[in-house]
Design a protein around this motif. Structure first.
Motif, PDB file in Angstrom:
ATOM      1  N   UNK A 181       0.828  -1.203   0.000  1.00 53.22           N
ATOM      2  CA  UNK A 181       0.000   0.000   0.000  1.00 53.22           C
ATOM      3  C   UNK A 181       0.864   1.255   0.000  1.00 53.22           C
ATOM      4  N   UNK A 182       0.351   2.302  -0.613  1.00 47.31           N
ATOM      5  CA  UNK A 182       1.094   3.555  -0.729  1.00 47.31           C
ATOM      6  C   UNK A 182       0.424   4.650   0.099  1.00 47.31           C
ATOM      7  N   UNK A 183       1.266   5.378   0.824  1.00 46.89           N
ATOM      8  CA  UNK A 183       0.767   6.484   1.616  1.00 46.89           C
ATOM      9  C   UNK A 183       0.317   6.056   3.001  1.00 46.89           C
ATOM     10  N   UNK A 184      -0.086   7.053   3.786  1.00 42.89           N
ATOM     11  CA  UNK A 184      -0.544   6.783   5.139  1.00 42.89           C
ATOM     12  C   UNK A 184      -2.047   6.554   5.141  1.00 42.89           C
ATOM     13  N   UNK A 185      -2.542   6.061   6.263  1.00 44.87           N
ATOM     14  CA  UNK A 185      -3.970   5.815   6.417  1.00 44.87           C
ATOM     15  C   UNK A 185      -4.691   7.150   6.548  1.00 44.87           C
ATOM     16  N   UNK A 186      -5.816   7.391   5.920  1.00 46.71           N
ATOM     17  CA  UNK A 186      -6.585   6.412   5.132  1.00 46.71           C
ATOM     18  C   UNK A 186      -6.306   6.439   3.629  1.00 46.71           C
ATOM     19  N   UNK A 187      -5.361   7.336   3.181  1.00 43.23           N
ATOM     20  CA  UNK A 187      -5.114   7.431   1.742  1.00 43.23           C
ATOM     21  C   UNK A 187      -4.632   6.113   1.167  1.00 43.23           C
ATOM     22  N   UNK A 188      -4.021   5.266   1.980  1.00 44.14           N
ATOM     23  CA  UNK A 188      -3.493   3.989   1.492  1.00 44.14           C
ATOM     24  C   UNK A 188      -4.601   3.061   1.010  1.00 44.14           C
ATOM     25  N   UNK A 189      -5.851   3.360   1.382  1.00 39.65           N
ATOM     26  CA  UNK A 189      -6.974   2.518   0.951  1.00 39.65           C
ATOM     27  C   UNK A 189      -7.389   2.816  -0.490  1.00 39.65           C
ATOM     28  N   UNK A 190      -7.007   3.965  -1.002  1.00 36.64           N
ATOM     29  CA  UNK A 190      -7.424   4.368  -2.347  1.00 36.64           C
ATOM     30  C   UNK A 190      -6.828   3.420  -3.389  1.00 36.64           C
ATOM     31  N   UNK A 191      -7.693   2.774  -4.151  1.00 36.45           N
ATOM     32  CA  UNK A 191      -7.259   1.831  -5.180  1.00 36.45           C
ATOM     33  C   UNK A 191      -6.890   0.462  -4.652  1.00 36.45           C
ATOM     34  N   UNK A 192      -6.931   0.264  -3.329  1.00 37.93           N
ATOM     35  CA  UNK A 192      -6.547  -1.015  -2.727  1.00 37.93           C
ATOM     36  C   UNK A 192      -7.708  -1.997  -2.755  1.00 37.93           C
ATOM     37  N   UNK A 193      -7.428  -3.308  -2.760  1.00 34.41           N
ATOM     38  CA  UNK A 193      -8.514  -4.305  -2.737  1.00 34.41           C
ATOM     39  C   UNK A 193      -9.214  -4.303  -1.378  1.00 34.41           C
ATOM     40  N   UNK A 194     -10.544  -4.233  -1.392  1.00 38.57           N
ATOM     41  CA  UNK A 194     -11.307  -4.127  -0.156  1.00 38.57           C
ATOM     42  C   UNK A 194     -12.404  -5.178  -0.109  1.00 38.57           C
ATOM     43  N   UNK A 195     -12.543  -5.805   1.041  1.00 34.66           N
ATOM     44  CA  UNK A 195     -13.630  -6.759   1.306  1.00 34.66           C
ATOM     45  C   UNK A 195     -14.663  -6.028   2.159  1.00 34.66           C
ATOM     46  N   UNK A 196     -15.946  -6.192   1.820  1.00 36.03           N
ATOM     47  CA  UNK A 196     -16.997  -5.481   2.535  1.00 36.03           C
ATOM     48  C   UNK A 196     -18.031  -6.431   3.129  1.00 36.03           C
ATOM     49  N   UNK A 197     -18.670  -6.016   4.235  1.00 33.73           N
ATOM     50  CA  UNK A 197     -19.822  -6.780   4.732  1.00 33.73           C
ATOM     51  C   UNK A 197     -20.949  -6.738   3.705  1.00 33.73           C
ATOM     52  N   UNK A 198     -21.841  -7.722   3.743  1.00 36.60           N
ATOM     53  CA  UNK A 198     -22.948  -7.805   2.805  1.00 36.60           C
ATOM     54  C   UNK A 198     -23.954  -6.682   2.991  1.00 36.60           C
ATOM     55  N   UNK A 199     -24.920  -6.650   2.091  1.00 42.27           N
ATOM     56  CA  UNK A 199     -25.895  -5.555   2.064  1.00 42.27           C
ATOM     57  C   UNK A 199     -26.732  -5.476   3.336  1.00 42.27           C
TER      58      UNK A 199
END
Length: 302
Positions: A181-199
Motif C-alpha cells: 500500500x502507498x501512503x498513510x492511512x486512510x489514503x493507502x486505501x485508495x485503489x486497494x482491494x477491499x472486502x466489505x460486509x454484505x448488504x
C-alpha cells in the motif's frame, strides 16, 4: 376470550384423528369432547372440522388453529419443564439467536456474562438471517436475538431493542498486503482491494459514506454476509477488511493481520432484541447489565 380448556380438547381430537379415539385416550365421554369443540367453534365463529364420510377432517381454518394450538401447548410443556428443572437444580436452556452479520468474537464477548452466572444454564445458539430469528423470537422459540441494528420498524414482530454497546471500525490487512500500500492511512486505501460486509450489515452504508467523504475509491473485490468468511479471505490476503476495533487485538492474533487504522466516526452497534421491555430471563439480564453501553430499551416496534 379464548377458553384454553376447549382448545386443548380440540387439539387432542385433532391429534388423535377423531372423537372416539380421543375419548379412549383421555377417558372423557365423546359427548363431552364434542360439546367442548362446538363451544370453541361458537367462540371463534368458524367450523374447525367437517364430515368426510364417517371421519372428521380439519377445515382450512381448523388446520391453522391446530398450528397455533401445537405451539401454545409446546410452550406450556416447556414452561412446566423449566420450572421443574429450576426447582430440581437442573440446567435451564438459554436460547440465543445470533444474526449472521454479527462477528462471532463479538457474540462471545456479549454472551460471556451469561456464561459466568452461578445458575446452571445451557446456552443454545442459532445463527441465521435477522428476519428469520425475529420470527422465532416472536413465537418464543428464542429468548433473545443479538443483532447489529435495532428491531426493524417494518417487521411484524412486537419487541424491544436493548443497546449493548458500540465500537469504532478498523481496517485490517496481512503484512504482505499492507506492504504494497502507498501512503498513510486512510489514503493507502485508495485503489486497494477491499472486502466489505454484505448488504444486510448495518455498518456497510456508513463505511461507504466514510470512504466517499474522504474521497477514497478502493477496489471492492468481495462482499460477505458472514463476517467469519470475510476474515478468512482477508487472512488469505485477498483484500483489506473492516471489523470492530473492540476485537482488533484478537483478530490480529488469530488471523495474522495488522490494523491499518480506524474509521473513528463509523460506529458498529450491537443490540439484544427481546419480546419484553423489562428483561426477566436471568441470562438476558446478565448480558444487558454487563454491556459496556447499556441503556433503556427502545420503544416497542410491531
Amino acid at each position: 376470550m379464548l377458553n384454553y380448556k376447549q382448545l386443548h380438547h380440540f387439539w387432542s381430537v385433532a391429534r388423535a384423528g377423531g372423537i372416539t379415539r380421543a375419548s379412549e385416550r383421555s377417558g372423557l365421554a365423546p359427548q363431552t369432547l364434542s360439546g367442548q369443540i362446538t363451544a370453541l367453534e361458537t367462540t371463534l365463529g368458524v367450523s374447525l372440522f367437517r364430515r368426510q364420510g364417517r371421519r372428521l377432517v380439519l377445515t382450512e381454518t381448523g388446520s391453522m388453529v391446530l398450528d397455533y394450538a401445537e405451539e401454545i401447548f409446546r410452550l406450556g410443556a416447556e414452561l412446566e419443564d423449566a420450572v421443574h428443572s429450576s426447582a430440581a437444580g437442573r440446567t435451564l436452556p438459554f436460547r440465543v439467536g445470533v444474526a449472521d452479520v454479527v462477528p462471532k468474537a463479538i457474540a462471545y464477548v456479549l454472551l460471556a456474562p451469561a456464561m459466568a452466572l452461578t445458575e446452571p444454564f445451557r446456552i443454545i445458539c442459532r445463527e441465521s438471517k435477522l428476519d428469520q430469528l425475529l420470527g422465532e423470537l416472536a413465537v418464543h422459540k428464542l429468548d433473545v436475538v443479538l443483532a447489529d441494528s435495532p428491531l426493524p420498524p417494518n417487521m411484524d414482530v412486537r419487541g424491544y431493542s436493548h443497546k449493548l454497546g458500540e465500537s469504532a471500525v478498523g481496517f485490517f490487512a496481512t503484512p504482505a498486503l499492507a506492504g504494497t500500500l502507498k501512503g498513510s492511512f486512510p489514503r493507502c486505501l485508495d485503489g486497494a482491494p477491499l472486502l466489505l460486509p454484505g448488504a444486510e450489515a448495518s455498518v456497510r452504508r456508513p463505511l461507504l459514506r466514510w470512504l466517499e467523504d474522504h474521497k477514497i475509491r478502493p477496489r471492492i473485490v468481495g462482499e460477505f454476509d458472514d463476517s467469519a468468511l470475510m476474515k478468512a479471505f482477508g487472512e488469505a490476503g485477498a483484500g483489506i477488511f473492516p471489523t470492530p476495533s473492540l476485537i482488533g487485538d484478537e483478530v490480529c492474533t488469530k488471523h495474522g493481520v495488522r490494523c491499518l487504522g480506524l474509521a473513528e466516526t463509523v460506529k458498529e452497534a450491537f443490540y439484544a432484541i427481546s419480546v419484553e421491555r423489562r428483561l426477566t430471563h436471568p441470562a438476558v439480564r446478565a448480558i444487558s447489565s454487563a454491556a459496556p453501553m447499556r441503556g433503556e430499551a427502545d420503544e416497542a416496534v410491531g
